[in-house]
Enzyme design. Structure first.
Site, short mmCIF file in Angstrom:
data_model
loop_
_atom_site.label_atom_id
_atom_site.label_comp_id
_atom_site.label_asym_id
_atom_site.label_seq_id
_atom_site.Cartn_x
_atom_site.Cartn_y
_atom_site.Cartn_z
N CYS A 275 -2.42 -3.12 -3.66
CA CYS A 275 -3.70 -2.98 -2.98
C CYS A 275 -4.77 -2.47 -3.95
CB CYS A 275 -3.52 -1.99 -1.84
SG CYS A 275 -5.04 -1.38 -1.09
N CYS B 26 -5.75 1.50 -2.71
CA CYS B 26 -4.90 2.69 -2.91
C CYS B 26 -4.07 2.60 -4.20
CB CYS B 26 -4.01 2.93 -1.70
SG CYS B 26 -2.78 1.65 -1.42
N CYS C 2 0.83 -1.21 0.00
CA CYS C 2 0.00 0.00 0.00
C CYS C 2 0.85 1.25 0.00
CB CYS C 2 -0.84 0.05 1.27
SG CYS C 2 -2.22 -1.09 1.32
#
Ligand SMILES: [Zn+2]
Length: 189
Positions: A64, A67, A33
């Site tokens: 991810c 994000c 992330c």
């Protein structure tokens, strides 16, 4: 690559000023992330820090869905692979759909729907497949009791475990173990 105080704080604050400075990867889910990601805070000891996103990818981490640390959307096919990895790494724990959705960075209903569309089965079914095949392996390779085997594959309810095992394999866990050990150990003459 261990995490500094500043980095930990940036992750806790979802601090977007640290985006493109470092990326954090979560060992228990194999997902990475941006610091600003709004997903639930992972355990600190599960975090690895990377200073380029390429290194995170090389280390085997996947982007991810929320994000999008690679700057591009994560396809549903890719996401399903991520979900499978999470299932394989976490099947020993009590893993609700809600928890799985947290770990995979999506909503419960969307996760269930997408997974079913792409794989043809629900994530719960996939989790059960993993748990029962791991249980089979443990019954073969260890002396754990049925209760211990059930617990070790994340199934606290032993009666339910025995029922499911029977549905899948046609034998109870004990019958299964007995049959197999009879085959391996030659009868005394
Ligand atoms: Zn994220």
């Amino acid at each position: 690559m261990s995490i500094t105080k500043t980095e930990w704080q940036a992750i806790k604050d979802n601090n977007k000023y640290y985006d493109d400075i470092f990326w954090y990867a979560v060992k228990s889910t194999r997902i990475f992330c941006r610091p600003s990601c709004l997903s639930r805070l992972p355990k600190k000891e599960n975090i690895e820090i990377y200073y380029t996103k390429e290194e995170a990818v090389q280390a085997g981490y996947r982007p991810c869905k929320r994000c999008q640390p690679l700057g591009e959307p994560v396809s549903n096919q890719e996401w399903v692979k991520e979900i499978d990895t999470i299932l394989l790494h976490n099947y020993q724990q009590k893993l609700t759909l809600e928890e799985l959705a947290h770990l995979a960075r999506g909503s419960e209903s969307y996760l269930r729907h997408t997974y079913k569309v792409i794989t043809g089965i629900t994530p719960q079914k996939r989790l059960m497949n993993i748990r029962l095949s791991m249980a089979k392996k443990e019954l073969l390779e260890t002396d754990l009791t049925v209760k211990e085997v059930a617990e070790s594959v994340g199934m606290e309810n032993v009666a339910y475990f025995i029922k499911k095992f029977g549905e899948y394999y046609g034998d109870s866990p004990l019958q299964f173990r007995r049959k197999i050990s009879n085959k391996i150990v030659p009868p005394k003459s």
